[in-house]
Design an enzyme around this catalytic site. Structure first.
Site, PDB file in Angstrom:
ATOM      1  N   VAL A  29       0.816  -1.223   0.000  1.00 44.17           N
ATOM      2  CA  VAL A  29       0.000   0.000   0.000  1.00 44.17           C
ATOM      3  C   VAL A  29       0.852   1.277   0.000  1.00 44.17           C
ATOM      4  O   VAL A  29       0.314   2.377   0.010  1.00 44.17           O
ATOM      5  CB  VAL A  29      -0.975   0.035   1.202  1.00 44.17           C
ATOM      6  CG1 VAL A  29      -1.973  -1.109   1.110  1.00 44.17           C
ATOM      7  CG2 VAL A  29      -0.226   0.001   2.531  1.00 44.17           C
ATOM      8  N   GLY A  30       2.176   1.118  -0.020  1.00 46.94           N
ATOM      9  CA  GLY A  30       3.040   2.296  -0.084  1.00 46.94           C
ATOM     10  C   GLY A  30       3.596   2.749   1.249  1.00 46.94           C
ATOM     11  O   GLY A  30       3.814   3.948   1.456  1.00 46.94           O
ATOM     12  N   LYS A  31       3.848   1.785   2.153  1.00 46.34           N
ATOM     13  CA  LYS A  31       4.381   2.148   3.478  1.00 46.34           C
ATOM     14  C   LYS A  31       5.760   2.789   3.378  1.00 46.34           C
ATOM     15  O   LYS A  31       6.039   3.786   4.048  1.00 46.34           O
ATOM     16  CB  LYS A  31       4.460   0.911   4.372  1.00 46.34           C
ATOM     17  CG  LYS A  31       3.127   0.304   4.746  1.00 46.34           C
ATOM     18  CD  LYS A  31       3.280  -0.808   5.749  1.00 46.34           C
ATOM     19  CE  LYS A  31       4.156  -1.933   5.254  1.00 46.34           C
ATOM     20  NZ  LYS A  31       3.585  -2.627   4.078  1.00 46.34           N
ATOM     21  N   THR A  32       6.630   2.199   2.551  1.00 44.55           N
ATOM     22  CA  THR A  32       7.999   2.723   2.450  1.00 44.55           C
ATOM     23  C   THR A  32       8.007   4.125   1.861  1.00 44.55           C
ATOM     24  O   THR A  32       8.729   5.008   2.346  1.00 44.55           O
ATOM     25  CB  THR A  32       8.871   1.783   1.596  1.00 44.55           C
ATOM     26  OG1 THR A  32       8.955   0.507   2.241  1.00 44.55           O
ATOM     27  CG2 THR A  32      10.271   2.349   1.431  1.00 44.55           C
ATOM     28  N   ASP A  57      11.101  -4.090   8.149  1.00 42.79           N
ATOM     29  CA  ASP A  57      10.480  -5.019   7.206  1.00 42.79           C
ATOM     30  C   ASP A  57      11.572  -5.915   6.618  1.00 42.79           C
ATOM     31  O   ASP A  57      12.549  -5.404   6.073  1.00 42.79           O
ATOM     32  CB  ASP A  57       9.789  -4.232   6.092  1.00 42.79           C
ATOM     33  CG  ASP A  57       8.951  -5.104   5.173  1.00 42.79           C
ATOM     34  OD1 ASP A  57       9.145  -6.338   5.185  1.00 42.79           O
ATOM     35  OD2 ASP A  57       8.116  -4.558   4.435  1.00 42.79           O
ATOM     36  N   GLU A 243      -9.596   0.527  -0.937  1.00 40.91           N
ATOM     37  CA  GLU A 243     -10.228  -0.729  -1.310  1.00 40.91           C
ATOM     38  C   GLU A 243     -10.732  -1.418  -0.049  1.00 40.91           C
ATOM     39  O   GLU A 243     -10.256  -1.131   1.051  1.00 40.91           O
ATOM     40  CB  GLU A 243      -9.248  -1.646  -2.056  1.00 40.91           C
ATOM     41  CG  GLU A 243      -8.798  -1.096  -3.395  1.00 40.91           C
ATOM     42  CD  GLU A 243      -7.835  -2.031  -4.116  1.00 40.91           C
ATOM     43  OE1 GLU A 243      -7.568  -3.139  -3.572  1.00 40.91           O
ATOM     44  OE2 GLU A 243      -7.353  -1.667  -5.200  1.00 40.91           O
ATOM     45  N   ASN A 270      -3.166   6.039  -0.183  1.00 37.31           N
ATOM     46  CA  ASN A 270      -2.317   6.144  -1.374  1.00 37.31           C
ATOM     47  C   ASN A 270      -3.021   5.670  -2.645  1.00 37.31           C
ATOM     48  O   ASN A 270      -4.085   5.072  -2.592  1.00 37.31           O
ATOM     49  CB  ASN A 270      -1.038   5.319  -1.170  1.00 37.31           C
ATOM     50  CG  ASN A 270      -0.035   6.014  -0.266  1.00 37.31           C
ATOM     51  OD1 ASN A 270       0.090   7.236  -0.280  1.00 37.31           O
ATOM     52  ND2 ASN A 270       0.696   5.237   0.523  1.00 37.31           N
ATOM     53  N   CYS A 282      -9.519   7.533 -18.944  1.00 38.81           N
ATOM     54  CA  CYS A 282      -9.944   6.302 -19.600  1.00 38.81           C
ATOM     55  C   CYS A 282     -11.130   5.720 -18.830  1.00 38.81           C
ATOM     56  O   CYS A 282     -11.330   6.030 -17.653  1.00 38.81           O
ATOM     57  CB  CYS A 282      -8.792   5.301 -19.664  1.00 38.81           C
ATOM     58  SG  CYS A 282      -8.276   4.666 -18.050  1.00 38.81           S
TER      59      CYS A 282
END
EC number: 3.6.-.-
Length: 350
Positions: A29-32, A57, A243, A270, A282
């Site tokens: 999910v974009g932690k870093t 991690d 989500e 994110n 689109c």
């Protein structure tokens, strides 16, 4: 009283008492990127202070995020002189632990040594425990009080953690209280085992040194436990995407964090498309944005007393200090697709 908190981390970045910031969430999910962005903004906003970003991690990504190799020792980030990074390696830490155990007692027949070796290999969550021991080393370098004027410390204003996926993180945060209980039992055993080992012909200086070390570790664990449950010193930033599964995982994490009495009041969402403001979206993007908005609305209702930060999806990975500087600005000033889309397109993959 109904009020909405600012949808940014500006308050967190400006808070001058925080010593520990944990960043965590579901995998992918974009932690870093989020933890790196927080660390970069802290370094930029407070140029006279030192900051440390630690990855706990096992799948380390800090080196990739900053395009610079990091290891188990803190290393300065190129381009940000007041930010350092390190990546904790549990396997290397396990090897170090076993070597340290050898130093305390060279007698292979000592039953206490055999017990300790068996325990270090079989304790559930040993990876998290070893990562936590690395954290204990750094707490000694932390100035909790400004009156601490010692000159032999590297004084980090704040330590930021890029944590493992949710399950590992929750076990990691549970460790202070778990270790506190475990070490307390060891202390009780030490009084009984010492005389017994002497009667059996074992014991001696090695065991005394080991129990003295356990005493020291217990004191450090108690100090960490006090700091982690102090909202002035510690906070947790949840990271998710818009989500269902990610929202479910975030709620589960928040409930567990609250049970640990850990402060959490910020959520970073994110990979948002913001298709409404795209001149030529689109059909697939529009459909996905519709789904994202549905869960964003649920989050806004569920977490109305949280800082809910909305971050855009990029066309490429965010790598390198300069790209992190650009992207991290949206943690402070909320992203406006009508104004800021050009900044996003200017970011080049490194």
């Amino acid at each position: 009283m109904d009020f909405d908190l600012e949808p940014s981390l500006e308050e967190l970045i400006k808070q001058d008492t925080l010593k520990w910031i944990f960043v965590g969430g579901k995998g992918g999910v974009g932690k870093t990127t989020t933890s790196s962005s927080i660390a970069v903004q802290l370094a930029l906003q407070h140029p006279n202070d030192e900051f440390l970003l630690i990855s706990t991690d096992p799948a380390h990504n800090l080196s990739d995020a900053f395009c610079q190799k990091f290891g188990k020792d803190a290393r300065k980030v190129e381009g940000l002189s007041n930010l350092s990074c390190m990546e904790i390696d549990p396997e290397a830490a396990m090897s170090d632990l076993q070597q340290q155990a050898q130093q305390y007692n060279n007698d292979p027949n000592d039953p206490l040594k055999s017990i300790m070796n068996d325990m270090t290999g079989s304790i559930p969550g040993i990876d998290e425990a070893l990562s936590f021991m690395e954290v204990l080393k750094h707490i000694k370098n932390q100035k909790v009080n400004e009156s601490d004027d010692s000159t032999d410390k590297i004084s980090y204003r704040t330590i930021i953690f890029d944590t493992a996926p949710t399950g590992h993180t929750l076990r990691f945060l549970q460790l202070p209280s778990t270790l506190q209980k475990l070490l307390g039992k060891f202390q009780q055993l030490s009084g009984k085992l010492g005389p017994m080992m002497s009667m059996l012909g074992g014991g001696g200086q090695g065991q005394q040194d080991m129990f003295a070390k356990l005493n020291e570790v217990q004191k450090n664990v108690e100090e960490v436990n006090e700091q982690f449950t102090n909202p002035d010193l510690t906070t947790f930033v949840c990271v998710c995407i818009s989500e269902f599964l990610s929202l479910y995982e975030t709620e589960r994490m928040i409930q567990e964090l609250m049970s640990y009495q850990m402060d959490v009041n910020s959520i970073v969402v994110n990979q948002l498309l913001f298709a409404d403001d795209d001149e030529n979206p689109c059909k697939r993007c529009v459909a996905r944005w519709k789904m994202q908005k549905k869960y964003l609305d649920q989050m806004a209702e569920l977490y109305e007393d949280y800082h809910l930060v909305k971050m855009p999806l990029l066309g490429s990975e965010i790598r390198g200090v300069e790209n992190l500087k650009r992207f991290s600005k949206f943690l402070i000033k909320p992203y406006d697709p009508k104004v800021d889309r050009a900044i996003i397109t200017e970011m080049k993959e490194q």
